[in-house]
Motif scaffolding. Structure first.
Motif, PDB file in Angstrom:
ATOM      1  N   ASP A 396       0.823  -1.216   0.000  1.00 30.80           N
ATOM      2  CA  ASP A 396       0.000   0.000   0.000  1.00 30.80           C
ATOM      3  C   ASP A 396       0.855   1.263   0.000  1.00 30.80           C
ATOM      4  OD1 ASP A 396      -2.185  -1.643   0.080  1.00 30.80           O
ATOM      5  OD2 ASP A 396      -2.622  -1.336   2.204  1.00 30.80           O
ATOM      6  N   LEU A 397       2.090   1.132   0.501  1.00 25.61           N
ATOM      7  CA  LEU A 397       2.980   2.298   0.558  1.00 25.61           C
ATOM      8  C   LEU A 397       3.662   2.585  -0.776  1.00 25.61           C
ATOM      9  CD1 LEU A 397       4.759   1.640   3.986  1.00 25.61           C
ATOM     10  CD2 LEU A 397       3.003   3.356   3.528  1.00 25.61           C
ATOM     11  N   LEU A 398       3.712   1.610  -1.678  1.00 22.18           N
ATOM     12  CA  LEU A 398       4.442   1.768  -2.943  1.00 22.18           C
ATOM     13  C   LEU A 398       4.029   3.009  -3.740  1.00 22.18           C
ATOM     14  CD1 LEU A 398       4.708  -1.943  -4.181  1.00 22.18           C
ATOM     15  CD2 LEU A 398       6.509  -0.491  -3.223  1.00 22.18           C
ATOM     16  N   PRO A 399       2.726   3.355  -3.809  1.00 21.82           N
ATOM     17  CA  PRO A 399       2.357   4.559  -4.577  1.00 21.82           C
ATOM     18  C   PRO A 399       2.953   5.861  -4.028  1.00 21.82           C
ATOM     19  CG  PRO A 399       0.429   3.170  -4.197  1.00 21.82           C
ATOM     20  CD  PRO A 399       1.532   2.623  -3.342  1.00 21.82           C
ATOM     21  N   LEU A 400       3.492   5.831  -2.793  1.00 24.68           N
ATOM     22  CA  LEU A 400       4.080   7.036  -2.218  1.00 24.68           C
ATOM     23  C   LEU A 400       5.503   7.278  -2.725  1.00 24.68           C
ATOM     24  CD1 LEU A 400       2.946   6.816   1.521  1.00 24.68           C
ATOM     25  CD2 LEU A 400       1.782   7.867  -0.418  1.00 24.68           C
ATOM     26  N   GLY A 401       6.059   6.315  -3.466  1.00 19.14           N
ATOM     27  CA  GLY A 401       7.421   6.443  -3.974  1.00 19.14           C
ATOM     28  C   GLY A 401       7.674   7.748  -4.707  1.00 19.14           C
ATOM     29  N   PRO A 402       6.895   8.082  -5.743  1.00 23.21           N
ATOM     30  CA  PRO A 402       7.120   9.340  -6.465  1.00 23.21           C
ATOM     31  C   PRO A 402       6.915  10.580  -5.600  1.00 23.21           C
ATOM     32  CG  PRO A 402       5.785   7.825  -7.776  1.00 23.21           C
ATOM     33  CD  PRO A 402       5.876   7.237  -6.406  1.00 23.21           C
ATOM     34  N   LEU A 403       5.970  10.511  -4.658  1.00 17.78           N
ATOM     35  CA  LEU A 403       5.695  11.681  -3.812  1.00 17.78           C
ATOM     36  C   LEU A 403       6.828  11.971  -2.833  1.00 17.78           C
ATOM     37  CD1 LEU A 403       1.910  11.177  -2.922  1.00 17.78           C
ATOM     38  CD2 LEU A 403       2.905  12.684  -4.641  1.00 17.78           C
ATOM     39  N   THR A 404       7.642  10.940  -2.540  1.00 17.98           N
ATOM     40  CA  THR A 404       8.719  11.114  -1.565  1.00 17.98           C
ATOM     41  C   THR A 404      10.066  11.352  -2.235  1.00 17.98           C
ATOM     42  OG1 THR A 404       9.050   8.705  -1.490  1.00 17.98           O
ATOM     43  CG2 THR A 404       7.555   9.671   0.144  1.00 17.98           C
ATOM     44  N   ARG A 405      10.083  11.513  -3.531  1.00 20.64           N
ATOM     45  CA  ARG A 405      11.342  11.727  -4.248  1.00 20.64           C
ATOM     46  C   ARG A 405      12.071  12.958  -3.701  1.00 20.64           C
ATOM     47  NH1 ARG A 405      13.852  10.508  -9.032  1.00 20.64           N
ATOM     48  NH2 ARG A 405      15.087  12.173  -9.976  1.00 20.64           N
ATOM     49  N   GLY A 406      13.363  12.797  -3.427  1.00 24.04           N
ATOM     50  CA  GLY A 406      14.175  13.896  -2.926  1.00 24.04           C
ATOM     51  C   GLY A 406      14.040  14.144  -1.432  1.00 24.04           C
ATOM     52  N   LEU A 407      13.191  13.372  -0.732  1.00 24.15           N
ATOM     53  CA  LEU A 407      13.006  13.577   0.708  1.00 24.15           C
ATOM     54  C   LEU A 407      14.060  12.804   1.498  1.00 24.15           C
ATOM     55  CD1 LEU A 407       9.125  13.417   1.192  1.00 24.15           C
ATOM     56  CD2 LEU A 407      10.571  15.368   0.602  1.00 24.15           C
TER      57      LEU A 407
END
Length: 644
Positions: A396-407
Motif C-alpha cells: 500500500d505504501l508503494l504509490p508514495l514512492g514518487p511523492l517522496t522523491r528527494g526527501l
C-alpha cells in the motif's frame, strides 16, 4: 558614526547588548562593510541559535549614520532550516539591488548557487561567550559578574537568561531565580536525558538508506567484538570515518544506531558544544574531557557533528586565525592521542567534506570517507514502513514512492508525525491518506502524457535488451509526479550493468543507443518527441552526450589517442566548444546511435506497442512479463523477432 560608537548608546537589555556585540565581531571580517560600506554578507548562526534572535542587531548594523542609508537601500533576509528552500532566493531577489544586505541563515541551511555567487563573504557568527555576559552585566545591570556565574548562566535556556537578568536587579538574585526554574545539567546528563526521551533507536543492521555506510558499520561491530575478544589487534580496526551528505539524511541517527549495533558507549559532541564552555582554554578542556571519557569506556564511539565547522588551517586569514589554528591542532592531538586512543572509534559528520582540514582526514585519523546519499525509492518505502511500525502494508505504501522523491529520512519522519497527529485528532488508526497529507502534493500522470511516457520507456526496454545492455530488471512509469521537483522522470527502464567488465568502443556506442532509444520510440510511434529526455544532468540527452564525449576525449576510442582530464559536464562542455572537430564527432555518434535505435525499434514495432500498452495499463513491466510477451509475439509474428 562607527559601529563601536553605536555600541556606546545606552543598552536596553543584556540580550540586546550581547547580540549587538556578537554581530559587530562577526562583521569585522569584512572591514569595508563594518565601516559602513556596501556589500552582501551571509551570516551563519552558531549551533542551536535561530536567525530571528539576531534580527534586531543585524538591522541596527545595516544602517550607517554617516551615510544616511534609506530603508530601500538595505535588506535583511532570515532563513531557518524549517523554511522552504525557495524562501532564500525569493527574499534575496527582493533586495538583491540594495546597497547593504545581510542574510542570516540557520546552520545547516544549504546556500543556493545564486546566493553563493552573490555573497561577498560567508561569516560564521560566534556563539555567546562568558565574556559577552560579563560585559553585558557591567553595561546593563551595572554590576560585575564572576567567571563562574557567567559559565553557569550559559547552561540555562537563553529565553530564561534574558528574562532573569533585568536592569537594577542584582546578579545573585538573577542567578537564584534561574536556579529555581531549572537545574543546569552536565553534558553527560543532557545526553542521558535525551537518550531516555528519544524513540528507541534500532540496530544499524535494521535501518535503511545508508548504503556503504551501513556495510562499514556492521563490519565495525564485528571487528570491535573480535578486538574485545583478543582475536585481532587494534591496528586491524578502522579508527575513524567521516560521513558526509545533505542535512536530514540521518548522520546523527547513524551514530546512535552504530553504537547500539556495536553495543558500546556513544559520546556525542561538536565544536559548538565545546565552544559553549567559554574561553579557548575551556573549549580545549571540554574537548579533551570527551576524548578521555570515550577512552575510559573503550571500546566506544566518539561522534563529532558538523566537523567541517573546525575549518581548514590553509584558509584561515581572519582576525581569529590563531584561535582557529589552535582549535584544529588540539583536535589533531586528540585524534593522535599522546597515550593512544585504543578502543575509541571517531565518527565525524559534515554537510561539506571540502571544508575539512586535510590533516584531519589523513591516514591514521579519520581516513575513511563515506557519503550518505538521499534514500532511494526502495529505501524510502522501507523507512516509511519502519516509522509506521509496519502498520500499513508495504504494497500500500508503494504509490508514495514518487511523492517522496528527494526527501530525507528526517522529512519522512516529519510526514509520519503529521499523519499520526491527524489520526489521533480523529481518534483512529493511521492510514495511507494520513501519510499523504504530510507529503508534497503530486500531479497524476494520465491520458496522452502517460501514453507518451509508456512509449518512451518501452523504447529503452527493447533497445536495452536487444543490445545486451545489462541484466534487465524491469520497467515502470509513475502514477504521479511532484511539480516542485525539477527534472523528475516519469518512468525508467532498469538494467544491472556489471561494475567490472571489459568495455570496448562498441559497449559505449550501445550505451548511447540505449539512452536515445526513448526519443527514437516517440519519434517512430508518435511522430515527434517531447522534452522528457532533456533538461537535467541525469537526463537521457545529458548522459548520452557525456558518454560520447568521454569515449572520444578521455578513453582513446575516437579519432585521436589524446587524453583530456575533463570530468564534469561543465569541463566536457568547454572541451567541445573549444574543439569543433571533437564537437562534430560527438554529434555524429549521437546521430548515428539515434538512427540505430530507431532502426531496431522499427523492426520491433509490434512489440513496442505491446510493451507501451502494458505499461500504460499497469505501470510496471517485469522481466518475466517481458519474456512472456516476446514469446507470444514470436509465435504470432515470427518476422517481428528477427535480429536487425
Amino acid at each position: 558614526m562607527s559601529r563601536s560608537k553605536k555600541q556606546t548608546r545606552a543598552p536596553k537589555s543584556m540580550r540586546k547588548y550581547v547580540f549587538d556585540s556578537i554581530i559587530i565581531r562577526a562583521l569585522r571580517e569584512h572591514s569595508l562593510f563594518a565601516a559602513g560600506g556596501p556589500g552582501f554578507l551571509v551570516l551563519v548562526t552558531p549551533d542551536g541559535y535561530l536567525p530571528s534572535e539576531f534580527r534586531s542587531s543585524v538591522i541596527d548594523q545595516l544602517y550607517d549614520d554617516d551615510r544616511f542609508y534609506r530603508s530601500d537601500s538595505v535588506g535583511c533576509v532570515l532563513v531557518a532550516l524549517k523554511d522552504k528552500t525557495s524562501k532564500f532566493e525569493d527574499e534575496y531577489s527582493e533586495c538583491s539591488k540594495r546597497e547593504r544586505v545581510i542574510a542570516v541563515i540557520e546552520k545547516g541551511v544549504e546556500l543556493p548557487p545564486t546566493i553563493q555567487l552573490a555573497a561577498d563573504l560567508v561569516i560564521h557568527i560566534p556563539p555567546i561567550t562568558p565574556d559577552d555576559l560579563k560585559a553585558a552585566a557591567r553595561a546593563v545591570v551595572r554590576r560585575p559578574m564572576t567567571d563562574e556565574e557567567a559559565h553557569t548562566a550559559l547552561s540555562y535556556p537563553r529565553e530564561h537568561l534574558w528574562a532573569a537578568f533585568r536592569p537594577m536587579r542584582s546578579i545573585s538574585e538573577s542567578m537564584r531565580r534561574l536556579g529555581e526554574v531549572r537545574v543546569p545539567l552536565l553534558a553527560e546528563e543532557v545526553d542521558e536525558v535525551k537518550m531516555r526521551s528519544a524513540p528507541e533507536t534500532p540496530l544499524l543492521a535494521d535501518m535503511h538508506g545508508y548504503g556503504p555506510a551501513k556495510e562499514w558499520g556492521t563490519q565495525l561491530a564485528t571487528d570491535l567484538a573480535d578486538w574485545k575478544a583478543g582475536t585481532i589487534d587494534w591496528s586491524d580496526v578502522d579508527k575513524g570515518i567521516v560521513l558526509s551528505g545533505p542535512p536530514g539524511v540521518g548522520k546523527s541517527i547513524f551514530a546512535r544506531a552504530l553504537a547500539k549495533q556495536c553495543d558500546v558507549l556513544l559520546v556525542a559532541s561538536s565544536l559548538g558544544r565545546w565552544q559553549s564552555r567559554g574561553h579557548l582554554g575551556d573549549l580545549l578542556k571540554a574537548m579533551r574531557a570527551d576524548f578521555d571519557r570515550a577512552r575510559n569506556n573503550a571500546p566506544s564511539i566518539l561522534f563529532v557533528d558538523e566537523i567541517d565547522s573546525f575549518g581548514s588551517r590553509e584558509s584561515f586569514s581572519h582576525d581569529n586565525a590563531n584561535y582557529s589554528i589552535q582549535v584544529v591542532n588540539a583536535l589533531l592531538e586528540c585524534l593522535d592521542g599522546l597515550d593512544g586512543r585504543e578502543g575509541v572509534v571517531v565518527v565525524g559528520a559534515t554537510n561539506n567534506i571540502d571544508r575539512i582540514d586535510p590533516a584531519i582526514t589523513r591516514a591514521g585519523r579519520l581516513d575513511r570517507h563515506v557519503e550518505i546519499p538521499l534514500p532511494s525509492v526502495a529505501d524510502r518505502i522501507a523507512i516509511l514502513s519502519q516509522l509506521t511500525a509496519h502498520s500499513i502494508p508495504v504494497s500500500d505504501l508503494l504509490p508514495l514512492g514518487p511523492l517522496t522523491r528527494g526527501l530525507t529520512g528526517a522529512d519522512l519522519a516529519k510526514a509520519v508525525r503529521d499523519g499520526r497527529r491527524l489520526a489521533r485528532r480523529e481518534r483512529r488508526q493511521l492510514t495511507l491518506e494520513d501519510l499523504k497529507t504530510g507529503l508534497p502534493e503530486g500531479t497524476k500522470i494520465s491520458g496522452e502524457h502517460r501514453w507518451g511516457i509508456a512509449v518512451h520507456e518501452a523504447g529503452h526496454t527493447i533497445v536495452g535488451t536487444h543490445l545486451g545492455y545489462g541484466t534487465y530488471l524491469g520497467t515502470n512509469i509513475a502514477d504521479v509526479v511532484r511539480p516542485d521537483v525539477k527534472n523528475q522522470p516519469g518512468g525508467a527502464a532498469y538494467f544491472d550493468i556489471p561494475r567490472v567488465a571489459r568495455r570496448d568502443r562498441q559497449f559505449y556506442l550501445n550505451c548511447v543507443a540505449v539512452m536515445l532509444a526513448g526519443l527514437a520510440a516517440e519519434k517512430l510511434y508518435l511522430g515527434d518527441f517531447s522534452d522528457g529526455a532533456g533538461g537535467g544532468e541525469e537526463s537521457d540527452l545529458a548522459v548520452a552526450t557525456r558518454i560520447a564525449t568521454f569515449s572520444e576525449a578521455n578513453l582513446g576510442m575516437g579519432a585521436s589517442f589524446l587524453h583530456s582530464n575533463a570530468q564534469t559536464d561543465q569541463e566536457l562542455e568547454k572541451l567541445r566548444l573549444s574543439d569543433d572537430r571533437l564537437k562534430d564527432r560527438v554529434e555524429k555518434i549521437l546521430t548515428d546511435q539515434y538512427e540505430r535505435a530507431k532502426c531496431i525499434l522499427q523492426s520491433r514495432r509490434v512489440l513496442l506497442e505491446m510493451l507501451a500498452t502494458e505499461l500504460d495499463a499497469t505501470g510496471f513491466l517485469s522481466p518475466d512479463r517481458f519474456t512472456e510477451l516476446e514469446k507470444n509475439l514470436a509465435v504470432s509474428s515470427p518476422l517481428e523477432s528477427q535480429i536487425v
